[in-house]
Scaffold this motif. Structure first.
Motif, PDB file in Angstrom:
ATOM      1  N   PRO A  65       0.697  -1.729   0.354  1.00 34.46           N
ATOM      2  CA  PRO A  65      -0.133  -0.058   0.245  1.00 34.46           C
ATOM      3  C   PRO A  65       0.821   1.383  -0.195  1.00 34.46           C
ATOM      4  N   LEU A  66       0.942   3.022  -0.994  1.00 34.09           N
ATOM      5  CA  LEU A  66       1.269   3.708  -0.524  1.00 34.09           C
ATOM      6  C   LEU A  66       0.428   4.851  -0.772  1.00 34.09           C
ATOM      7  N   PRO A  67       0.863   5.267   0.426  1.00 29.10           N
ATOM      8  CA  PRO A  67      -0.373   5.889   0.990  1.00 29.10           C
ATOM      9  C   PRO A  67      -0.544   7.468  -0.314  1.00 29.10           C
ATOM     10  N   PHE A  68      -1.514   8.534  -0.927  1.00 30.09           N
ATOM     11  CA  PHE A  68      -0.696   9.442  -1.161  1.00 30.09           C
ATOM     12  C   PHE A  68      -0.595  10.424  -0.585  1.00 30.09           C
ATOM     13  N   VAL A  69       0.704  10.697  -1.589  1.00 29.31           N
ATOM     14  CA  VAL A  69       1.192  12.492  -0.756  1.00 29.31           C
ATOM     15  C   VAL A  69       0.893  13.174  -1.331  1.00 29.31           C
ATOM     16  N   PRO A  70       0.317  13.957  -0.889  1.00 27.02           N
ATOM     17  CA  PRO A  70      -0.358  15.423  -2.235  1.00 27.02           C
ATOM     18  C   PRO A  70       0.305  16.400  -1.777  1.00 27.02           C
ATOM     19  N   MET A  71       1.442  17.081  -1.182  1.00 27.60           N
ATOM     20  CA  MET A  71       1.448  18.316  -1.299  1.00 27.60           C
ATOM     21  C   MET A  71       2.277  18.641  -2.273  1.00 27.60           C
ATOM     22  N   GLU A  72       2.564  18.346  -3.306  1.00 25.04           N
ATOM     23  CA  GLU A  72       3.559  19.045  -4.734  1.00 25.04           C
ATOM     24  C   GLU A  72       2.218  17.942  -6.117  1.00 25.04           C
ATOM     25  N   THR A  73       1.626  17.258  -5.304  1.00 27.97           N
ATOM     26  CA  THR A  73       1.159  16.363  -6.064  1.00 27.97           C
ATOM     27  C   THR A  73       0.186  17.936  -7.461  1.00 27.97           C
ATOM     28  N   PRO A  74      -0.050  17.722  -8.374  1.00 25.90           N
ATOM     29  CA  PRO A  74      -0.761  18.276  -9.546  1.00 25.90           C
ATOM     30  C   PRO A  74      -2.263  18.689  -8.998  1.00 25.90           C
ATOM     31  N   ILE A  75      -2.949  17.081  -9.040  1.00 28.92           N
ATOM     32  CA  ILE A  75      -4.045  17.160  -8.364  1.00 28.92           C
ATOM     33  C   ILE A  75      -4.402  17.684  -6.906  1.00 28.92           C
ATOM     34  N   SER A  76      -3.809  17.743  -6.087  1.00 31.85           N
ATOM     35  CA  SER A  76      -4.022  18.539  -5.005  1.00 31.85           C
ATOM     36  C   SER A  76      -3.793  19.784  -4.998  1.00 31.85           C
ATOM     37  N   LEU A  77      -2.729  20.171  -5.914  1.00 31.29           N
ATOM     38  CA  LEU A  77      -1.936  21.678  -6.031  1.00 31.29           C
ATOM     39  C   LEU A  77      -3.413  22.504  -6.516  1.00 31.29           C
ATOM     40  N   LYS A  78      -4.064  21.824  -6.918  1.00 28.08           N
ATOM     41  CA  LYS A  78      -5.316  22.338  -7.813  1.00 28.08           C
ATOM     42  C   LYS A  78      -6.442  22.197  -6.939  1.00 28.08           C
ATOM     43  N   GLY A  79      -6.813  21.493  -5.947  1.00 27.49           N
ATOM     44  CA  GLY A  79      -7.249  21.413  -5.469  1.00 27.49           C
ATOM     45  C   GLY A  79      -8.344  20.645  -5.529  1.00 27.49           C
TER      46      GLY A  79
END
Length: 817
Positions: free
Chosen positions: A672-686
């Motif tokens: 299992p690989l928990p999603f690391v959101p900080m710098e990802t495009p989908i997170s930066l776009k909200g």
């Protein structure tokens, strides 16, 4: 139809017709009503009773209506402002935010400017013509400055009002109270209150449905209505909900007489009457509806209201009083949790927008509100209640896990009875190695409270039976040979180039000599494996990957080459025009030893269409792995979770992995690989959540152990994503492998992870021993690492500085300046 037949009909899950529902007015068997209502509630909501942690903002207490039981509204008072100003509103909201609230409930009188000149004058000073216009400004201000999600109860609204307020709130509401026109006639409680006319309120609720506003409504009992009239009000609301689907909750609120009102001598409805109405509401609205009763208005009946069929307590504030019922203080949340548990349920926090609406934001939320809501959600749609984020270095919550097989104490209804849905039966089937259905796996992921501990304990006990108390790890080096990629995966912050969405860092493409040098350095430091993956470089062909294998094996014949995701293999075969099996066979013959099971993300095309629309589809990923296993290559398998998917997608992923493993037996481990959101495009776009919650991250490992038993014996935790403390927790929840030492890691760190460069064997073994377990250095395929490799891995020399050969032709102009 007799009352018994009616109840049998409802218990069977059949929708009661209007005629059947009205016949419930004559049903006096309260015990039978409550039993059926509780059964329906359990089918729809399991063991959870929800609430929203809120602050109560009384924007104005002026109202043009004169309800005969109300103490909230009053005429203008000399020296007292008509409206709270922005500073006052923010002070209340700010106090709520500090107390952990997520909802700002705005309550106000209905259109006071139509009755009072003082309201008109003050609105003019505030720069507004109407109360609703000022409300919209204040709701937007609270959202912007405090992050609290506004829920608005402003009275009657037009379509234009609803649309304007929808842009600044996640939900709205208006109590129907009653559908009886009789109560608006002279002598009735609503006489002289034009906004309380049932027809007008029903029109407003219908318009809210047309505007796709998540809406709250309900009835007020004890103001002179008959039981039949209560049911008529429920049926009117049910008809609107069946047409528009927008009633996220129905409230059954009991009248309380207040001194100084015209109804101060009216009797309050007793507990029996209140419970009867709650139970009937459940039967009328069915299993799925959220039925709410305020806990502060009948505080001695908390357990009884649960037994009558509610599944929600509404908004409860640790900061502000109930301004509508100031004589009735909110229960302390810890006390409410204890009382809810005593009734066999678990108190769980939700947002002002219920899970089923929050998880369908395209339909129910204004675009500007989707990101704030996503940031507060877990994968089930309830509120995130901890600050832990995968890879961010934040402290895990202090949630003790059941360690080393000690038994958790299940809640009263988690032993297979009632709503438990046979949790014990599911666990028994899993530990016996039977294949679980999608709904059963989802049921495991929904576990909270004692059930969470029960599942972790079951997974850990199963791990002990399969793997003993040994924890394995491999000494490896990650080599990400290029970060240039022409795919646009929305979760990836690693890829660079003219097509990439993230300019963090520069594009590079390692020379073959640098790849071999890193492999040789890894060998000197005790590695038995090198793990190679990279972006899909537009100039790479299948020959490139063959060349990498050939160069490494020529230099280091004993090194295990663990390389190339199914996406890279798919692209490699495609560029050479070769059948997958033939290309994989050639890779194997050239020196490829096994495949990393990455690029899996979520094996469900509904989710892949959002996060990686141009990547291999689910069937293609599975095809690569099946062909690889067919030519003798083993592989790992991963899941990347916590972004836009839900529990059903996790379940489907596990089922597809199990299905292929039963066919080929080629997977060595599940990672299992928990999603690391900080710098990802989908997170930066909200457009994503903030990764899994701590509970979800631990559960993924525990449920994987159970759902994949016995076909995949090794469950690995990623210390890169979880950190050492998180990895330790997962080792107590079904995991038996700590992964690789890595030496270098780029992909998670590009996404913002704080961990990842290296965990040397000394640290690996110290962590393992701290849990009372025995470390074992392994090979990629889970054999014992050779003694010479083990010896070389301890006390290894520092790594030399890696050389990332710039690929300037792929730099964007802005990055090259």
């Amino acid at each position: 139809m007799s009352s018994t037949a009616l109840l049998d009909h409802a218990e069977a899950g059949e929708r009661l017709s209007d005629t059947e529902a009205l016949a419930l007015a004559d049903c006096t068997d309260l015990d039978a009503l409550m039993r059926v209502a509780a059964e329906l509630r359990d089918r729809g909501h399991g063991g959870l009773v929800s609430y929203s942690r809120k602050v109560f903002i009384p924007l104005t207490q002026l109202c043009r209506d004169v309800c005969h039981y109300c103490t909230f509204a009053h005429p203008p008072r000399r020296g007292e402002a008509v409206y709270l100003d922005a500073e006052q509103v923010l002070a209340i909201a700010g106090a709520g935010a500090k107390a952990g609230c997520k909802e700002a409930l705005f309550t106000l009188g209905d259109k006071p400017e139509l009755r009072y000149r003082a309201a008109r004058d003050e609105l003019a000073r505030l720069g507004h013509d109407t109360t609703l216009s000022y409300l919209a400004e204040m709701a937007a201000l609270v959202l912007k400055e405090t992050g609290l999600l506004p829920h608005l109860n402003p009275g009657l609204m037009t379509r234009a009002d609803l649309d304007a307020l929808r842009a600044v709130s996640v939900s709205q509401g208006i109590m129907l109270e009653t559908a009886s026109e009789r109560l608006s006639q002279r002598g009735g409680p609503h006489f002289g209150s034009p906004d309380k006319q049932p027809g007008r309120r029903l029109d407003c609720i219908a318009t809210a449905g047309q505007a796709a506003v998540p809406f709250t409504s309900g009835i007020l009992i004890g103001i002179g209505e008959t039981r039949r009239e209560r049911i008529e009000a429920m049926l009117a609301l049910r008809a609107l909900h069946e047409r528009h689907g927008h009633l996220q909750e129905t409230i059954v609120q009991n009248f309380r007489a207040k001194p100084g009102t015209r109804m101060e001598a009216a009797p309050d409805p007793d507990q029996t009457d209140h419970l009867w109405t709650i139970a009937v509401a459940r039967l009328v609205f069915g299993a799925a509806m959220n039925i709410q009763a305020p806990p502060n208005l009948m505080p001695d009946a908390i357990e009884a209201m649960i037994a009558a069929g509610i599944n929600d307590w509404g908004g409860v504030s640790p900061v502000t009083p109930d301004h509508v019922n100031p004589e009735a203080p909110w229960p302390a949340l810890d006390a409410l949790a204890r009382l809810t548990a005593a009734a066999g349920k678990l108190l769980v926090e939700r947002l002002a927008i219920y899970p089923e609406y929050a998880t369908d934001p395209a339909r129910w939320l204004d675009p500007k509100l989707r990101t704030p809501v996503l940031r507060m959600l877990d994968a089930q749609g309830f509120a995130r209640t901890d600050d832990w984020i995968a890879g961010a270095g934040t402290e895990p919550p202090q949630v003790p896990l059941t360690r080393r097989g000690s038994a958790a104490t299940p809640s009263p209804r988690s032993r297979g009875e009632g709503w438990g849905g046979g949790l014990s039966e599911i666990l028994n089937r899993a530990t016996a190695g039977e294949t679980l259905a999608e709904a059963e796996i989802v049921r495991l992921f929904e576990a909270r409270g004692d059930e969470f501990h029960q599942i972790c304990a079951a997974a850990d006990e199963l791990r002990r039976k399969v793997n003993g108390d040994t924890v394995s790890y491999v000494v490896t080096r990650n080599i990400n040979y290029t970060n240039i990629c022409y795919f646009r995966c929305q979760f990836c912050a690693f890829s660079k180039g003219k097509l990439s969405e993230n300019l963090r860092g520069r594009p590079y493409n390692l020379d073959m000599d640098e790849i071999v040098r890193r492999c040789e350095e890894a060998w000197e430091r005790g590695a038995t494996e090198v793990c190679l993956q990279g972006g899909i470089h537009p100039e790479y062909t299948g020959a490139t990957y063959l060349g990498v294998c050939r160069a490494i094996k020529q230099a280091l014949p004993r090194m295990h080459v663990h390389a190339f995701s199914p996406l890279e293999v798919w692209q490699g075969a495609k560029t050479l025009g070769r059948p997958l099996r033939d290309y994989l066979a050639e890779l194997y013959e050239t020196g490829l030893s096994s495949l990393p099971g990455t690029a899996a993300e979520i094996l469900d095309d509904e989710i892949r269409a959002v996060i990686c629309p141009d990547k291999v589809k689910t069937a293609e990923w599975l095809e690569v792995m099946e062909e690889a296993h067919g030519v003798g290559l083993r592989s790992t398998v991963t899941i990347m979770f916590g972004h836009v998917e839900g529990y059903r997608h996790w379940a489907r992923h596990l089922m597809r992995v199990r299905g292929l493993q039963q066919k080929t037996g080629g997977f060595t481990e599940f990672v299992p690989l928990p999603f690391v959101p900080m710098e990802t495009p989908i997170s930066l776009k909200g457009r994503s959540r903030l990764g899994p919650t701590w509970r979800e991250a631990i559960l993924m490992h525990a449920v994987a152990r159970l759902a994949l038993h016995p076909v995949i014996p090794n469950i690995q935790c990623s210390w890169v994503k979880l950190g050492p403390e998180g990895a330790a927790a997962c080792l107590d929840a079904g995991c038996n492998d700590l992964g690789g030492t890595l030496m270098n890691e780029s992909i998670s760190r590009a996404a913002g992870a704080s961990f990842g460069q290296e965990m040397p064997p000394e640290n690996m073994e110290a962590l393992i021993r701290s849990l009372g377990r025995t470390p074992r250095q392994r090979t990629t395929l889970y054999g014992d690492a050779p003694l010479d490799r083990c010896a070389a891995s301890f006390g290894a020399a520092p790594l030399s500085e890696p050389i990332n050969t710039p690929a300037r032709k792929y730099e964007r102009e802005a990055a090259a300046d």
